[in-house]
Scaffold this motif. Sequence first.
Motif, PDB file in Angstrom:
ATOM      1  N   ARG A 121      -0.123  10.857  -5.127  1.00  0.00           N
ATOM      2  CA  ARG A 121      -0.402  10.538  -4.210  1.00  0.00           C
ATOM      3  C   ARG A 121      -1.588  10.619  -2.654  1.00  0.00           C
ATOM      4  O   ARG A 121      -1.926  10.281  -2.700  1.00  0.00           O
ATOM      5  CB  ARG A 121       1.274  10.935  -3.352  1.00  0.00           C
ATOM      6  N   VAL A 122      -1.434  12.453  -3.080  1.00  0.00           N
ATOM      7  CA  VAL A 122      -2.747  12.949  -2.758  1.00  0.00           C
ATOM      8  C   VAL A 122      -3.595  12.184  -3.113  1.00  0.00           C
ATOM      9  O   VAL A 122      -5.431  11.768  -1.973  1.00  0.00           O
ATOM     10  CB  VAL A 122      -2.682  14.005  -2.914  1.00  0.00           C
ATOM     11  N   LEU A 123      -3.967  12.531  -4.141  1.00  0.00           N
ATOM     12  CA  LEU A 123      -5.708  11.650  -5.182  1.00  0.00           C
ATOM     13  C   LEU A 123      -6.395  10.543  -4.213  1.00  0.00           C
ATOM     14  O   LEU A 123      -7.108   9.859  -4.059  1.00  0.00           O
ATOM     15  CB  LEU A 123      -5.158  11.909  -6.571  1.00  0.00           C
ATOM     16  N   LEU A 124      -4.355   9.595  -4.675  1.00  0.00           N
ATOM     17  CA  LEU A 124      -4.927   7.972  -4.105  1.00  0.00           C
ATOM     18  C   LEU A 124      -5.376   7.535  -3.122  1.00  0.00           C
ATOM     19  O   LEU A 124      -5.985   7.023  -2.175  1.00  0.00           O
ATOM     20  CB  LEU A 124      -3.479   7.129  -4.237  1.00  0.00           C
ATOM     21  N   GLU A 137     -10.709  -2.306   2.249  1.00  0.00           N
ATOM     22  CA  GLU A 137      -9.642  -1.194   2.582  1.00  0.00           C
ATOM     23  C   GLU A 137      -8.944  -2.540   1.262  1.00  0.00           C
ATOM     24  O   GLU A 137      -9.063  -3.619   0.849  1.00  0.00           O
ATOM     25  CB  GLU A 137      -8.414  -2.179   3.362  1.00  0.00           C
ATOM     26  N   LEU A 138      -8.320  -1.307   0.023  1.00  0.00           N
ATOM     27  CA  LEU A 138      -7.809  -2.241  -0.943  1.00  0.00           C
ATOM     28  C   LEU A 138      -6.353  -3.153  -0.693  1.00  0.00           C
ATOM     29  O   LEU A 138      -5.522  -1.966  -0.645  1.00  0.00           O
ATOM     30  CB  LEU A 138      -7.368  -1.397  -2.364  1.00  0.00           C
ATOM     31  N   LYS A 139      -5.545  -4.119  -0.801  1.00  0.00           N
ATOM     32  CA  LYS A 139      -4.568  -3.917  -1.113  1.00  0.00           C
ATOM     33  C   LYS A 139      -4.359  -4.300  -3.095  1.00  0.00           C
ATOM     34  O   LYS A 139      -4.991  -5.538  -3.266  1.00  0.00           O
ATOM     35  CB  LYS A 139      -4.293  -5.489   0.222  1.00  0.00           C
ATOM     36  N   VAL A 140      -3.099  -4.199  -2.983  1.00  0.00           N
ATOM     37  CA  VAL A 140      -2.134  -4.308  -4.916  1.00  0.00           C
ATOM     38  C   VAL A 140      -0.925  -5.105  -4.644  1.00  0.00           C
ATOM     39  O   VAL A 140      -0.232  -4.183  -3.923  1.00  0.00           O
ATOM     40  CB  VAL A 140      -2.263  -3.300  -4.869  1.00  0.00           C
ATOM     41  N   GLY A 141      -0.947  -6.438  -5.468  1.00  0.00           N
ATOM     42  CA  GLY A 141       0.608  -6.629  -6.223  1.00  0.00           C
ATOM     43  C   GLY A 141       0.735  -6.240  -7.309  1.00  0.00           C
ATOM     44  O   GLY A 141      -0.227  -5.980  -8.260  1.00  0.00           O
ATOM     45  N   ALA A 142       1.765  -6.146  -7.898  1.00  0.00           N
ATOM     46  CA  ALA A 142       1.994  -4.957  -8.573  1.00  0.00           C
ATOM     47  C   ALA A 142       2.943  -6.034  -9.283  1.00  0.00           C
ATOM     48  O   ALA A 142       4.113  -6.502  -9.194  1.00  0.00           O
ATOM     49  CB  ALA A 142       2.643  -3.512  -8.564  1.00  0.00           C
ATOM     50  N   GLU A 143       2.619  -6.293 -10.822  1.00  0.00           N
ATOM     51  CA  GLU A 143       4.217  -6.842 -12.024  1.00  0.00           C
ATOM     52  C   GLU A 143       4.986  -5.862 -12.318  1.00  0.00           C
ATOM     53  O   GLU A 143       4.080  -4.801 -13.551  1.00  0.00           O
ATOM     54  CB  GLU A 143       3.294  -7.661 -12.525  1.00  0.00           C
ATOM     55  N   ALA A 222       2.088   0.754  -4.559  1.00  0.00           N
ATOM     56  CA  ALA A 222       2.253   2.305  -5.093  1.00  0.00           C
ATOM     57  C   ALA A 222       3.409   3.049  -4.778  1.00  0.00           C
ATOM     58  O   ALA A 222       4.166   3.335  -5.976  1.00  0.00           O
ATOM     59  CB  ALA A 222       1.293   3.627  -5.563  1.00  0.00           C
ATOM     60  N   ASP A 223       3.771   3.173  -3.700  1.00  0.00           N
ATOM     61  CA  ASP A 223       5.172   4.050  -3.645  1.00  0.00           C
ATOM     62  C   ASP A 223       6.436   2.936  -3.848  1.00  0.00           C
ATOM     63  O   ASP A 223       7.746   3.245  -4.132  1.00  0.00           O
ATOM     64  CB  ASP A 223       5.168   3.925  -1.412  1.00  0.00           C
ATOM     65  N   PRO A 361       0.827   4.508 -10.812  1.00  0.00           N
ATOM     66  CA  PRO A 361       0.834   3.759 -10.389  1.00  0.00           C
ATOM     67  C   PRO A 361      -0.690   4.341  -9.100  1.00  0.00           C
ATOM     68  O   PRO A 361      -1.841   4.002  -8.672  1.00  0.00           O
ATOM     69  CB  PRO A 361       2.235   3.054  -9.184  1.00  0.00           C
ATOM     70  N   TYR A 362      -0.748   5.636  -8.345  1.00  0.00           N
ATOM     71  CA  TYR A 362      -0.974   6.054  -7.743  1.00  0.00           C
ATOM     72  C   TYR A 362      -2.017   6.463  -8.465  1.00  0.00           C
ATOM     73  O   TYR A 362      -3.160   5.511  -7.923  1.00  0.00           O
ATOM     74  CB  TYR A 362      -0.398   7.600  -7.236  1.00  0.00           C
ATOM     75  N   LEU A 363      -2.396   6.985  -9.263  1.00  0.00           N
ATOM     76  CA  LEU A 363      -3.582   6.833 -10.521  1.00  0.00           C
ATOM     77  C   LEU A 363      -4.369   5.573 -11.148  1.00  0.00           C
ATOM     78  O   LEU A 363      -5.985   5.652 -10.544  1.00  0.00           O
ATOM     79  CB  LEU A 363      -3.040   8.216 -11.253  1.00  0.00           C
ATOM     80  N   ALA A 364      -3.547   4.994 -11.348  1.00  0.00           N
ATOM     81  CA  ALA A 364      -3.760   3.506 -12.150  1.00  0.00           C
ATOM     82  C   ALA A 364      -4.662   3.129 -10.484  1.00  0.00           C
ATOM     83  O   ALA A 364      -5.751   2.456 -10.525  1.00  0.00           O
ATOM     84  CB  ALA A 364      -2.768   2.924 -11.987  1.00  0.00           C
TER      85      ALA A 364
END
Length: 452
Positions: A121-124, A137-143, A222-223, A361-364
Amino acid sequence: MSLTATRPEAPPAPVELPTGGELARRARADGIEFVMALFVDLTGKPCAKLVPVEAVEELETEGVGFAGYAVGAMGQEPRDPDLMAVPDPSSYMPVPFIRPGLAIVHCDPHVEGRPWPYAPRVLLKAQLARAAELGLELKVGAEVEYFLVERGPDGALRPADPKDTAARPCYDARGLTRMYDHLTEVSKAINSLGWGNYANDHEDGNGQFEQNFAYSDALTTADRVVTLRYLLSVLAEQRGMTATFMGKPFTDRTGSGLHMHLSLWRDGEPAFPDPADPRGLGLSPLAYSFVAGLIEHACGLQAVLAPTVNAYKRTGASSTRSGATWSPRTASYGGNDRTHLLRVPDGNRVELRGGDGSANPYLAAAAALAAGLDGVRRGLDPGDPGATTSSPLPPTLLHAVEALQADPVVAAALDAAGPGVCEYFAGLKREEFFEWHGQVTPWEVDRYVTAF
């Protein structure tokens, strides 16, 4: 190689911790009895302590301590000082559907007052700060795809639904109905958290499902992926099943991915759409440069997106019972075409399809953002959609790790919070490769099912 090799040389400077109050107030107002202070290690393993509500103010001001070496892949040795998990109050969520009076809060591990650079989480957060320097800003949707399995009379793992045997089970209404209680319980749970669950379906493998929720900023998503994996595992166990995110639990069936829908925003407005796009995909020049960065760094990126030996039995599969693998084998992009590494369903986003179900998910998200931003900084162009000159993706985890170590951009994403993390991560993956490089066996499946 030792799992504790290569430690940071210059950790970030100490930071001022929260003064306390908000988390305790919210927990008491919700009638919470215990708060689960949670974080993950580099492999994505969820680690937590239960903190009684009476001690939540101390949790918020000081954090709660962990023996870092016992946590797992966190870059510590037995002699090192405690990891202190410091909560992010904005991630607080009551989860009464797991246990009455329980809440979860995601944490950033610190050591001696400094954010710990091995904490995903710190890395992200460090990589998101680099994007913010560019005004982005990055926004993400995850499947999140997963299998529901159980152990049969012969001891082998099989789909938890014994009637789920069709050669083409995807979207089967009968399979959905048989798993109705589980799927609707999960849907109601995540909607009670405000995630916006909008679909729940049977995927292409027997026993495989997916439950979708609305996109958000990268850290929140990611959370939520970490939380959802936890919720799915616990709720499935309550019904006598096991939820696994292992990429390829069955040799002859479709594997599970973690597909990420990525978009960049500037000043609260989407930066990807451009209706005048001459290539017809509706993307802006910035979006094409982002895509080009992902394509250029795809091989090194794959070690982060697909971080297990088993993952390459998914991406390397030539066929499945249904006739499709749904996993890319080359670094290409195109329109609404699921055979590409990067699918462009519309001008608002690009879908990165290389992620395996075991991905952290944080690293990805951090590595993908770094790759895409490199394309933006350099003004790269990916060429025309569907180009046939794309390079093949790594065939094994070892090849992917070697590509990672040769890619300074993706490696720097893992080192964003402090030097040495990339080499440590690569060492973990090399050890896994040499331990688990054989064919899928019941022994290997057991190991991966319980880990992921």
